[in-house]
Design a protein around this motif. Structure first.
Motif, mmCIF file in Angstrom:
data_model
loop_
_atom_site.group_PDB
_atom_site.id
_atom_site.type_symbol
_atom_site.label_atom_id
_atom_site.label_comp_id
_atom_site.label_asym_id
_atom_site.label_seq_id
_atom_site.Cartn_x
_atom_site.Cartn_y
_atom_site.Cartn_z
ATOM 1 N N GLY A 44 0.794 -1.216 0.000
ATOM 2 C CA GLY A 44 0.000 0.000 0.000
ATOM 3 C C GLY A 44 0.829 1.269 0.000
ATOM 4 N N TYR A 45 2.101 1.164 -0.275
ATOM 5 C CA TYR A 45 2.994 2.323 -0.237
ATOM 6 C C TYR A 45 2.609 3.364 -1.279
ATOM 7 N N LYS A 46 2.301 2.900 -2.513
ATOM 8 C CA LYS A 46 1.976 3.842 -3.583
ATOM 9 C C LYS A 46 0.684 4.585 -3.290
ATOM 10 N N THR A 48 -0.674 5.265 -0.289
ATOM 11 C CA THR A 48 -0.492 6.253 0.787
ATOM 12 C C THR A 48 0.310 7.457 0.292
ATOM 13 N N ARG A 49 1.293 7.200 -0.559
ATOM 14 C CA ARG A 49 2.089 8.308 -1.100
ATOM 15 C C ARG A 49 1.240 9.201 -2.001
ATOM 16 N N TYR A 50 0.401 8.583 -2.839
ATOM 17 C CA TYR A 50 -0.496 9.340 -3.707
ATOM 18 C C TYR A 50 -1.474 10.160 -2.863
ATOM 19 N N TRP A 51 -1.994 9.566 -1.792
ATOM 20 C CA TRP A 51 -2.949 10.272 -0.930
ATOM 21 C C TRP A 51 -2.290 11.473 -0.262
ATOM 22 N N LYS A 52 -1.049 11.308 0.216
ATOM 23 C CA LYS A 52 -0.359 12.426 0.866
ATOM 24 C C LYS A 52 -0.148 13.584 -0.094
#
Length: 94
Positions: A44-46, A48-52
């Motif tokens: 889920g790293y991508k 969460t990064r997109y959401w931030k």
């Protein structure tokens, strides 16, 4: 260390990575003439990064969609009311 010995070390590492045991190849990079394993990113790293990066934009898009939906709903309600008024007027004339 010479470049030949570095190449031999890398060849040995590559042969281990391609063994038939089903082990996945590990990503490495060369940093200061040392092999460094690249850490595996969590699941889920991508997302969460997109959401931030885009949470402000997404919130603005959500507000715009809600406003457009409410506007469309009000237009439909006014059109229905006009249609009912026209029907009521035609019934009264008869």
């Amino acid at each position: 260390m010479s470049e030949d010995s570095l190449q031999n070390d890398l060849d040995e590492f590559d042969s281990d990575a391609h063994s038939g045991s089903g082990r996945q190849k590990q990503k490495i990079r060369i940093k200061y003439r040392q092999r460094v394993k690249v850490k595996k990113r969590p699941r889920g790293y991508k997302i969460t990064r997109y959401w931030k990066k885009n949470k402000k934009n997404l919130a603005a898009y959500l507000v715009l969609i809600i406003l457009l939906g409410a506007t469309f709903f009000m237009v439909v309600q006014v059109a229905k009311q006009q249609l009912e008024m026209n029907q009521h007027n035609t019934r009264q004339r008869l």
